[in-house]
Design an enzyme around this catalytic site. Structure first.
Site, mmCIF file in Angstrom:
data_model
loop_
_atom_site.group_PDB
_atom_site.id
_atom_site.type_symbol
_atom_site.label_atom_id
_atom_site.label_comp_id
_atom_site.label_asym_id
_atom_site.label_seq_id
_atom_site.Cartn_x
_atom_site.Cartn_y
_atom_site.Cartn_z
ATOM 1 N N GLU A 242 31.681 -74.292 -17.610
ATOM 2 C CA GLU A 242 32.153 -75.627 -17.993
ATOM 3 C C GLU A 242 33.654 -75.602 -17.807
ATOM 4 O OE1 GLU A 242 34.009 -78.200 -19.364
ATOM 5 O OE2 GLU A 242 33.359 -77.983 -21.449
ATOM 6 N N CYS A 276 37.943 -81.686 -23.110
ATOM 7 C CA CYS A 276 37.479 -81.828 -21.730
ATOM 8 C C CYS A 276 36.848 -83.189 -21.494
ATOM 9 C CB CYS A 276 36.494 -80.710 -21.387
ATOM 10 S SG CYS A 276 35.087 -80.599 -22.505
#
Length: 523
Positions: A242, A276
């Site tokens: 990720e 994020c």
């Protein structure tokens, strides 16, 4: 051994980013320490897996209770070490983990148990097939500082309930939070060697990736993620990556300006923009652009920046000086290329060492770094568009593809556009909160990474799927074994006609031609 000694001599210090106060010093784990931890983890995993899913779920019940009972102290620790406001620590960290635990308690057994596989091929009807989900063994997790509790905890819990052991290397900036996670798990009944925390810096993380893991879950930057992927590929180590995002927000011409601007301000500034899933690019239909920009500036003026432990604080500090300098460089680059700064755009040195004013940028373009690179700070760049097609083109004009949002009063329109955006998650009329939906998979496309965490798909990442095939006619020779020849070829042609011909008469003739094959096998 020289490299190992060098790693062992290094120290890391946990620091309160709001005050600069040193909280604790840790020695970086050596290569030998990491090797020993993985060996212990592998030995402990076999017994842990043998407990069975139901027993491991029982331990999750205890963990959930302990976490709830200690929620205040844990949220305060997160605030002291990561800087975010206490209420954000409570909701985006503690609550997320409590709910992720709930999801696993409710669903782990049904998702991990054996599943039968039906066979449509007539030749395979005499077989029983089923899927077995087996743990990888030792799962390594390298987690970031921005969500130091919820990211490693959700991944760890999925790995553990699936029967794996876990070696966690947290960010060097948030080691204390990771150790508190370990304390809760051990108190709940997870053996010490089944979950271990490895303290250290980037070199320590590199050594973890090179250790004898069976799978690696990494959350971090694109450059580091690529290096991790290269190291893993050399030995075919499966990974989940990720790697962040540059998440776009699309405000359509029928959107509610008041609602959408509030969403943009929160989505851009939550955790000081260090998420994020933050709104890092905001595109607004030209007919709403001026009103939207004015609303964002006005709402930004009302925010309180300060130490997250103060209940009145809306925005805390950035994690460290390097991150602060990165944000400054993006804003300055935008200024030099023609962007205007209606509010913010400066350090707040009077508050503490790592504070940056929440910033709204106007007149931005895709030639600016602020619209191309991940900023990870409290900056909201706003750009107009003229049509839905242009908005989609702008949203997809990025190497990243983690998340996005579409804002409109017309849900069908929003959902239709969501399908055209290149991202792992697209929200309609909300931002960021998808991370708190335990059933929803989390992960991206393009440079935002590989694989998924959370929910059913996240649990699937923690197991290997084995197919078991059991023939129920043990005393019968199979028609596809040797004994080929002209007659058998004609029989097999008929067998294919019987199954797949579109004409009924041809199917019947095919069946008659093939019926004797099973009784004529010679070898």
């Amino acid at each position: 051994m020289a490299t190992d000694l060098h790693i062992a001599e290094r120290k890391i210090t946990s620091v309160n980013p709001a005050t600069g106060e040193s909280l604790h010093e840790f020695a970086c784990a050596s290569e030998a320490d990491i090797h020993d931890a993985v060996v212990r983890s592998r030995h402990a995993q076999e017994k842990w897996n043998a407990l069975g899913v139901r027993s491991r779920v029982d331990i999750l019940h205890i963990f959930q209770r302990l976490l709830h009972e200690n929620k205040t102290a844990i949220a305060q620790m997160i605030t002291r070490e990561a800087g975010k406001p206490y209420v954000e620590a409570l909701l985006t960290e503690v609550m997320v983990v409590l709910d992720a635990t709930r999801f696993l308690i409710d669903n782990a057994y049904s998702l991990l148990r054996d599943k039968s596989v039906a066979h449509g091929n007539l030749a395979m009807k005499i077989k029983r097939g089923y899927l077995v989900r087996e743990p990888y063994g030792v799962v390594g997790i390298i987690s970031p500082w921005n969500y130091p509790f919820s990211i490693p905890a959700t991944e760890t819990l999925a790995a553990l309930v699936a029967g794996n052991s876990v070696v966690l290397k947290p960010s060097e900036f948030t080691t204390l939070v990771a150790l508190e996670l370990g304390s809760l798990l051990h108190r709940a009944g997870v053996p010490n060697d089944v979950f271990q925390v490895i303290a250290g810096d980037g070199a320590t993380g590199k050594a973890v990736t090179e250790s004898a893991l069976d799978k690696l879950i990494f959350t971090g930057s694109v450059p580091t993620g690529k290096r991790v992927a290269e190291a893993a590929a050399s030995r075919l180590l499966p990974v989940v990556l990720e790697l962040g995002g540059k998440d776009p927000m699309l405000v359509l011409d029928d959107a509610d300006v008041d609602v959408a601007s509030s969403g943009a301000v929160w989505g851009a500034f939550v955790n000081a923009g260090q998420a994020c899933l933050s709104v890092e690019r905001c595109y607004v239909h030209r007919s709403l652009y001026s009103a939207f920009l004015e609303a964002c500036v006005r709402k930004t003026q009302q925010l309180t920046v300060g130490d997250g432990i103060d209940p009145d604080t809306d925005i805390g500090p950035l994690i460290h000086q390097n991150q602060l300098r990165l944000v400054e460089s993006h804003v300055e680059d935008a200024r030099q290329h023609g962007a205007t700064v209606p509010i913010g755009g400066k350090r707040l040195t009077g508050i503490g060492p790592n504070f940056y004013a929440p910033t709204v940028l106007a007149d931005v373009t895709h030639k600016m770094r602020i619209m191309r690179e991940e900023t990870f700070g409290p900056v909201l760049p706003v750009m107009p568009f003229d049509s839905d097609d242009e908005a989609i083109q702008l949203a997809n004009d990025s190497e990243f593809g983690l998340a996005a949002s579409v804002w409109t009063r017309d849900h069908k329109r929003g959902e239709a556009l969501a399908r055209r955006i290149q991202a792992g998650t697209v929200m309609v009329n909300d931002v960021v909160s998808c991370f708190g939906i335990s059933e929803a998979p989390h992960g991206g496309v393009k440079s935002s990474g590989l694989g998924r965490t959370h929910g059913r798909f996240g649990l699937d990442e923690m197991v290997r799927t084995k197919y078991v095939d059991s023939d129920r006619m043990a005393g019968m020779k199979k028609i596809w074994w040797y004994g080929y020849g002209k007659k058998f070829s004609r029989q097999m042609e008929g067998f294919l006609d019987m199954q797949f011909a579109r004409n009924l008469a041809q199917r019947v003739r095919g069946g008659l031609r093939s019926v004797g094959a099973v009784f004529t096998k010679k070898p």
